[in-house]
Design an enzyme around this catalytic site. Structure first.
Site, PDB file in Angstrom:
ATOM      1  N   ASP A   1       0.870  -1.171   0.000  1.00 36.47           N
ATOM      2  CA  ASP A   1       0.000   0.000   0.000  1.00 36.47           C
ATOM      3  C   ASP A   1       0.916   1.233   0.000  1.00 36.47           C
ATOM      4  OD1 ASP A   1      -2.137   1.660  -0.086  1.00 36.47           O
ATOM      5  OD2 ASP A   1      -3.209   0.764   1.585  1.00 36.47           O
TER       6      ASP A   1
HETATM    7  C1  BGC Z   1      -4.971   3.297   0.008  1.00 33.02           C
HETATM    8  C2  BGC Z   1      -5.152   2.274  -1.081  1.00 33.02           C
HETATM    9  C3  BGC Z   1      -5.008   2.932  -2.426  1.00 33.02           C
HETATM   10  C4  BGC Z   1      -3.660   3.602  -2.489  1.00 33.02           C
HETATM   11  C5  BGC Z   1      -3.357   4.257  -3.830  1.00 33.02           C
HETATM   12  C6  BGC Z   1      -3.719   4.125  -0.170  1.00 33.02           C
HETATM   13  O1  BGC Z   1      -3.654   5.187   0.725  1.00 33.02           O
HETATM   14  O2  BGC Z   1      -4.964   2.640   1.266  1.00 33.02           O
HETATM   15  O3  BGC Z   1      -6.384   1.632  -0.945  1.00 33.02           O
HETATM   16  O4  BGC Z   1      -5.173   1.997  -3.441  1.00 33.02           O
HETATM   17  O5  BGC Z   1      -3.595   4.602  -1.485  1.00 33.02           O
HETATM   18  O6  BGC Z   1      -4.090   5.383  -4.034  1.00 33.02           O
END
Ligand code: BGC
Length: 739
Positions: free
Chosen positions: A282
């Site tokens: 993530d």
């Molecule tokens: C989120 C994810 C997301 C990623 C990219 C993160 O902060 O937890 O779910 O896909 O950002 O935007």
């Protein structure tokens, strides 16, 4: 018989062909990897965010472009649109080995056509509609240069304080697993590489939905049973459905950051489940292992993450800065690095990017697909199916169009932005149909008046008097209240999930007019609204319904669509009950009489029951359940039984019922919940029509993660229940599983 053989032969031929293609791709990947330096391999594992986040004029942006040209980047997120993706892809093709980039984006509930937020769609319990919604989102995104979406979020979530309940399928493992499959199939189609599909991501692996106290990014602590039975199955279902990628998560799980968890990523996902796709971290979650107190520094974080099975580092800069040295120092084996690179390159080949790096970036297709108005019909269909009729006193709804004066009131009644919800990409806001607009265009002869009363958020009551005056002149009031679009989603945890601002006071003021009040509620999570629940005449829960939201709400209000949605998550009476799920345990002191709870597992200031239970949702017609039969009262391991009953539409209009099958294992080596959903069907019936509905029960239906930490079914009695909701069981019987 003959056609069966032909179908089998065609199936076998396809399987052989797919195997040959896989082998060919394996060879191409191996050939390419032979030419790659360690630095180029590390580059494939580095994912950068695009210009939207840094701004084209910043020096950081220029550095990013230079890195792409140097082959130091494998994927970009947040670059979208044909023009931009072509421009950036061209840079990657200037690198020594010309390896194309993967463009990824959070396409969560639509790209240009905005569908209901995922929790809303889950309330439809309609796998075809959900799959189509994901397919259209993919079709639009893939026409705009995107190869890969960070969806579906398949985290089970039982705590509505957590803002991200909005992004998932709610609290239930069985329903969540079905929806995970529908969404993966919708995004990806049956095979990667078609230009109307994108790679899916099952996220966030794992257990992110159980963040302590519903606070985002918080730690998770849970038993092996909970993990394997409740939280992992939707991920397993997504993996089996072919999800091309997984995303790990920010949280620690029993003390280990998920991003650094070899148990999750190596033992379970890539080991036991034989997963062939790749894992992306993530955003910055590799780097975050330092503040977690699990890695000493960024270099240590890189080593721990890749060794644990995290293949790609999203905006963490740990791999790009430290992996090459770590490989040289022997802290990361070349085989480990190679495995990660192989997984990523395989997907690039499967998408056809080596044949044509621009195949998803076609300006003519982008124009045609993003302008395709047929997508709106699908958005309307699923929005209608998502709406849950929570309450309907004296059958106030549907509203009659004949000579009625309807006052539409409320901060969200004419809002377009709030109907879209969070995580919107290219939504055409000007074309979002607001609730009052929808009501006006469906009202026929009814006379519509409108007053906003207060702005979204409802901080001030200055406009209440005018709203009350407008309402007083009407025969019925439709009040649109709820959360604003930015109150749920990532980093939007709340300790108070009542109606924001002065909306409850607004309701009271309108109710005091003596006119019937229909409340239309928008939100990305279950809200707590006890006064409204007690006193409103009707309540329509519309979530954030997307581009066609106003039309969907109007169709329900006027009865052009008979609501059929059922809650995919429990609505508590107060935050003090959270976490609250229908799948709770009986305890040694269950409450049998709400009037006598002393020394029972209870509260002294609230009943245990929720405000609205999982599976609840009303219709404009009535359904009768009768004639339950079980093909055999006993079942041996390896056998199957069939549970059947008659469902009748005993009302005056056609309607759809979502029938739910629950069970309880009465005595077992690990105590079981009082109810577990194990099946459901959506049945459409004309007035007066009856249909026999059947569920098959086999060993898997009865299995759980036992005291030996293995899946299995134990002999004994099982209570089987058929209901219209988890708290509205209509029929039940007992099945005995023999040895
Ligand atoms: C989120 C994810 C997301 C990623 C990219 C993160 O902060 O937890 O779910 O896909 O950002 O935007």
């Amino acid at each position: 018989m003959k056609t069966k053989y032909i179908a089998a032969a065609i199936g076998a031929a396809f399987a052989l062909c797919a195997q040959a293609q896989d082998a060919q791709i394996d060879r191409k990947v191996a050939d390419l990897m032979k030419q790659m330096t360690v630095a180029e391999k590390v580059g494939q594992l580095h994912q950068l965010s695009g210009r939207q986040f840094t701004g084209p004029t910043s020096s950081a942006y220029a550095d990013k472009l230079a890195d792409i040209r140097a082959g130091k980047v494998g994927s970009m997120l947040n670059v979208t649109g044909v023009a931009d993706t072509r421009e950036i892809q061209a840079l990657a093709l200037q690198s020594r080995l010309k390896i194309p980039l993967l463009f990824s984006l959070d396409v969560i509930h639509g790209y240009k056509t905005v569908f209901p937020v995922p929790l809303g769609e889950a309330a439809s319990w309609d796998m075809e509609a959900i799959e189509l919604s994901a397919h259209i989102a993919a079709r639009e995104a893939a026409a705009a240069g995107i190869h890969w979406t960070f969806a579906p979020m398949v985290d089970v979530a039982r705590d509505p304080r957590w803002g991200r309940v909005m992004e998932g399928a709610g609290e239930d493992t069985y329903l969540g697993s079905q929806i995970a499959v529908a969404r993966v199939h919708g995004f990806q189609g049956r095979k990667l590489g078609a230009t109307d599909s994108v790679m899916a991501t099952a996220k966030h692996f794992a257990a992110y939905g159980a963040a302590i106290a519903g606070r985002d990014y918080n730690a998770v602590d849970m038993s092996e049973q909970q993990l394997h039975e409740v939280y992992l199955p939707p991920f397993k279902a997504a993996a089996d459905a072919g999800a091309a990628t997984f995303m790990n998560s920010f949280n620690t799980l029993n003390g280990i950051p998920a991003t650094g968890s070899a148990v999750l990523q190596r033992d379970i996902l890539k080991g036991a489940w034989k997963y062939k796709g790749f894992v992306v971290s993530d955003w910055g979650s590799v780097r975050e292992m330092v503040p977690h107190g699990y890695a000493a520094d960024l270099s240590d974080a890189a080593v721990k993450a890749i060794n644990a099975g995290s293949d790609m580092d999203m905006e963490g800069y740990a791999y790009t800065q430290h992996l090459e040295a770590a490989v040289k120092a022997g802290k990361v084996k070349m085989a480990t690095l190679d495995d990660a690179v192989r997984r990523i390159l395989t997907k690039k080949f499967e998408l056809g990017l080596f044949d044509d790096p621009y195949r998803y970036s076609d300006a003519a297709r982008e124009k045609a697909v993003l302008g395709d108005q047929s997508h709106r019909a699908a958005a309307l269909d699923v929005a209608q199916k998502s709406i849950v009729l929570l309450k309907n006193e004296n059958k106030l709804l549907p509203l009659s169009r004949d000579s009625k004066r309807i006052a539409v009131i409320g901060p969200l009644a004419d809002s377009q932005r709030d109907l879209e919800g969070g995580w919107v990409v290219q939504g055409d806001r000007a074309r979002v149909v607001s609730i009052v607009e929808g009501i006006r265009s469906h009202a026929g002869k009814a006379e519509i008046s409108y007053a906003q009363a207060c702005a979204p958020g409802c901080a001030s009551s200055a406009g209440f008097a005018e709203a009350v005056a407008t309402a007083s002149r009407a025969d019925v009031i439709v009040l649109a209240v709820g959360e604003t679009w930015d109150m749920s989603g990532e980093a939007k945890s709340r300790t108070d999930i009542t109606l924001p601002g002065q909306q409850e006071a607004l309701f009271d003021a309108l109710k005091a007019t003596g006119k019937p009040v229909v409340v239309v509620m928008l939100a990305g999570r279950p809200l707590v609204f006890n006064t409204v629940a007690d006193k409103a005449d009707a309540i329509v829960y519309a979530w954030f319904p997307g581009s066609e939201g106003g039309n969907a709400v109007a169709n329900v209000l006027f009865g052009d669509y008979n609501p059929s949605g059922k809650l995919p998550i429990t609505f508590p009476r107060g935050v003090g009950q959270i976490p609250l799920s229908y799948a709770q345990y009986n305890t040694g002191r269950p409450v049998t009489d709400e009037k006598n709870v002393v020394y029972k597992s209870a509260y002294i200031d609230s009943v245990n029951t929720p405000r609205y239970a999982f599976g609840h949702g009303l219709s404009y017609t009535d359904f009768k359940y009768a004639g339950l039969t079980l093909s055999s009262p006993t079942m041996a391991q390896g056998q199957k039984v069939t549970l059947s009953f008659d469902l009748a539409n005993s009302g005056k209009v056609a309607g759809t019922e979502i029938v739910q099958m629950y069970l309880r294992d009465m005595v077992s080596s690990v105590v079981r919940p009082v109810k577990e959903l194990k099946g459901f069907q959506k049945v459409h019936l004309k007035p007066g029509e009856t249909r026999r509905v059947s569920f098959t029960i086999d060993r898997d239906t009865l299995s759980f993660f036992n005291s030996q930490l293995k899946w299995g079914a134990e002999a004994g009695d099982f209570k089987l229940m058929i209901g219209s909701a988890s708290d509205d069981i209509r029929l039940e019987t007992t099945l005995k599983l023999t040895q």
